[in-house]
Write a protein that holds these residues in place. Structure first.
Motif, PDB file in Angstrom:
ATOM      1  N   ALA A 195      -3.067  16.652   2.474  1.00 27.86           N
ATOM      2  CA  ALA A 195      -4.360  15.923   1.771  1.00 27.86           C
ATOM      3  C   ALA A 195      -4.271  14.476   1.967  1.00 27.86           C
ATOM      4  O   ALA A 195      -3.278  13.734   2.268  1.00 27.86           O
ATOM      5  N   ASN A 196      -5.497  13.764   1.855  1.00 29.70           N
ATOM      6  CA  ASN A 196      -5.644  12.405   1.926  1.00 29.70           C
ATOM      7  C   ASN A 196      -5.073  11.864   0.663  1.00 29.70           C
ATOM      8  O   ASN A 196      -5.891  11.774  -0.494  1.00 29.70           O
ATOM      9  N   PRO A 197      -4.117  11.073   0.716  1.00 34.86           N
ATOM     10  CA  PRO A 197      -3.158  10.404  -0.505  1.00 34.86           C
ATOM     11  C   PRO A 197      -4.247   9.105  -0.953  1.00 34.86           C
ATOM     12  O   PRO A 197      -4.060   8.818  -2.143  1.00 34.86           O
ATOM     13  N   MET A 198      -5.061   8.576   0.031  1.00 43.79           N
ATOM     14  CA  MET A 198      -5.927   7.410  -0.632  1.00 43.79           C
ATOM     15  C   MET A 198      -6.881   7.965  -1.660  1.00 43.79           C
ATOM     16  O   MET A 198      -7.491   7.141  -2.406  1.00 43.79           O
ATOM     17  N   ARG A 199      -7.088   9.298  -1.811  1.00 43.27           N
ATOM     18  CA  ARG A 199      -7.968   9.942  -3.003  1.00 43.27           C
ATOM     19  C   ARG A 199      -7.226   9.507  -4.339  1.00 43.27           C
ATOM     20  O   ARG A 199      -7.874   9.536  -5.322  1.00 43.27           O
ATOM     21  N   THR A 221       0.961  -1.240   0.093  1.00 47.42           N
ATOM     22  CA  THR A 221      -0.019   0.136   0.152  1.00 47.42           C
ATOM     23  C   THR A 221       1.101   1.165   0.059  1.00 47.42           C
ATOM     24  O   THR A 221       0.563   2.277  -0.761  1.00 47.42           O
ATOM     25  N   VAL A 222       1.894   1.212   0.760  1.00 43.87           N
ATOM     26  CA  VAL A 222       2.794   2.380   0.681  1.00 43.87           C
ATOM     27  C   VAL A 222       3.472   2.524  -0.508  1.00 43.87           C
ATOM     28  O   VAL A 222       3.517   3.824  -1.136  1.00 43.87           O
ATOM     29  N   ASN A 223       3.882   1.504  -1.221  1.00 37.80           N
ATOM     30  CA  ASN A 223       4.301   1.659  -2.457  1.00 37.80           C
ATOM     31  C   ASN A 223       3.437   2.185  -3.639  1.00 37.80           C
ATOM     32  O   ASN A 223       3.717   3.197  -4.251  1.00 37.80           O
ATOM     33  N   HIS A 224       2.257   1.587  -3.356  1.00 38.07           N
ATOM     34  CA  HIS A 224       1.311   2.210  -4.435  1.00 38.07           C
ATOM     35  C   HIS A 224       0.889   3.841  -4.193  1.00 38.07           C
ATOM     36  O   HIS A 224       0.821   4.521  -5.128  1.00 38.07           O
ATOM     37  N   ILE A 225       0.835   4.018  -3.042  1.00 37.17           N
ATOM     38  CA  ILE A 225       0.703   5.677  -2.775  1.00 37.17           C
ATOM     39  C   ILE A 225       1.779   6.229  -3.158  1.00 37.17           C
ATOM     40  O   ILE A 225       1.621   7.408  -3.861  1.00 37.17           O
ATOM     41  N   ASN A 226       2.924   5.952  -3.028  1.00 42.80           N
ATOM     42  CA  ASN A 226       4.200   6.607  -3.551  1.00 42.80           C
ATOM     43  C   ASN A 226       4.300   6.761  -5.199  1.00 42.80           C
ATOM     44  O   ASN A 226       4.468   7.703  -5.573  1.00 42.80           O
ATOM     45  N   SER A 227       3.841   5.752  -5.608  1.00 39.76           N
ATOM     46  CA  SER A 227       3.542   5.850  -7.005  1.00 39.76           C
ATOM     47  C   SER A 227       2.690   6.591  -7.523  1.00 39.76           C
ATOM     48  O   SER A 227       2.860   7.554  -8.621  1.00 39.76           O
ATOM     49  N   ALA A 228       1.334   6.486  -7.119  1.00 44.05           N
ATOM     50  CA  ALA A 228       0.463   7.620  -7.332  1.00 44.05           C
ATOM     51  C   ALA A 228       0.675   9.001  -7.099  1.00 44.05           C
ATOM     52  O   ALA A 228       0.359   9.825  -7.778  1.00 44.05           O
ATOM     53  N   VAL A 229       1.333   9.235  -6.017  1.00 46.67           N
ATOM     54  CA  VAL A 229       1.888  10.449  -5.711  1.00 46.67           C
ATOM     55  C   VAL A 229       2.742  11.108  -6.437  1.00 46.67           C
ATOM     56  O   VAL A 229       2.617  12.108  -6.931  1.00 46.67           O
ATOM     57  N   ASN A 230       3.842  10.189  -6.986  1.00 47.56           N
ATOM     58  CA  ASN A 230       4.932  10.689  -8.183  1.00 47.56           C
ATOM     59  C   ASN A 230       3.996  10.852  -9.302  1.00 47.56           C
ATOM     60  O   ASN A 230       4.381  12.049 -10.164  1.00 47.56           O
ATOM     61  N   ILE A 231       3.149  10.051  -9.698  1.00 47.37           N
ATOM     62  CA  ILE A 231       2.271  10.491 -11.098  1.00 47.37           C
ATOM     63  C   ILE A 231       1.668  11.680 -10.861  1.00 47.37           C
ATOM     64  O   ILE A 231       1.703  12.520 -11.913  1.00 47.37           O
TER      65      ILE A 231
END
Length: 191
Positions: free
Chosen positions: A87-91, A57-67
């Protein structure tokens, strides 16, 4: 003599028909031992699954944040970048992980089930509540958890460690605020 042979045959047949007390006790002990070994192994596997799920989950969030950061930087959308601070990164994840319980204003971590993610709107923190605390070190205690924050990076032209109005946002970061580690199999807190 014929009568003695019948008796011996009956005794041997009756012993063969059922299990004796000693055999039943040995079987019960062996079954209990196998159950204990089985459930001990299940707990180890469960802790490994939790560790891997959290890290994934941490890796997925990091990837989504970078994109998201790259997309907004390409568009030169400074306002949208700045709005992600706290803000909420789960968004950014669609769908959110099954372990995500939602976004709450000033939540009590004790009311969130272990093994779950939740967002604290009042502090701008994404929090993971640990389930297998015997395999985990660090974070926050009672209840055991790790806090993460999504923040902006910026040009700090005057080196004052805060973003001023004339300083550009250069990206987004998703960081753990608490140092933590998962213990390898066979290690951990002794109970």
């Amino acid at each position: 003599m014929l009568c003695d042979q019948k008796k011996n045959t009956q005794i041997s047949i009756s012993r063969q028909k059922g299990m004796g007390v000693l055999e039943a006790v040995i079987a019960a002990v062996l079954i209990s031992l196998l159950i204990v070994i089985f459930f001990g192994r299940i707990m180890k596997i469960s802790a490994t699954i939790e560790r891997e799920s959290m890290q994934q989950t941490v890796n997925h969030i990091n990837s989504a944040v970078n994109i998201e950061a790259l997309t907004l930087l390409i568009r030169d959308d400074q306002q949208a970048l700045a709005e992600w601070d706290g803000a909420n990164p789960m968004r950014l994840l669609n769908p959110a992980p099954l372990q995500y319980r939602g976004s709450f204003d000033n939540p009590n971590p004790l009311e969130v089930s272990p093994g779950s993610w939740f967002f604290d709107e009042s502090d701008g923190l994404l929090i993971y509540r640990i389930n297998h605390i015997e395999k985990f070190g660090g974070g926050r205690a009672i209840p055991e958890r790790v806090r993460f924050r999504l923040s902006t990076t910026y040009e700090d032209n005057n080196n004052n460690a805060q973003r001023d109005a004339n300083e550009r946002v250069t990206g987004l970061r998703f960081d753990a605020l608490d140092a933590y580690q998962w213990y390898p199999e066979g290690e951990g807190i002794k109970q």
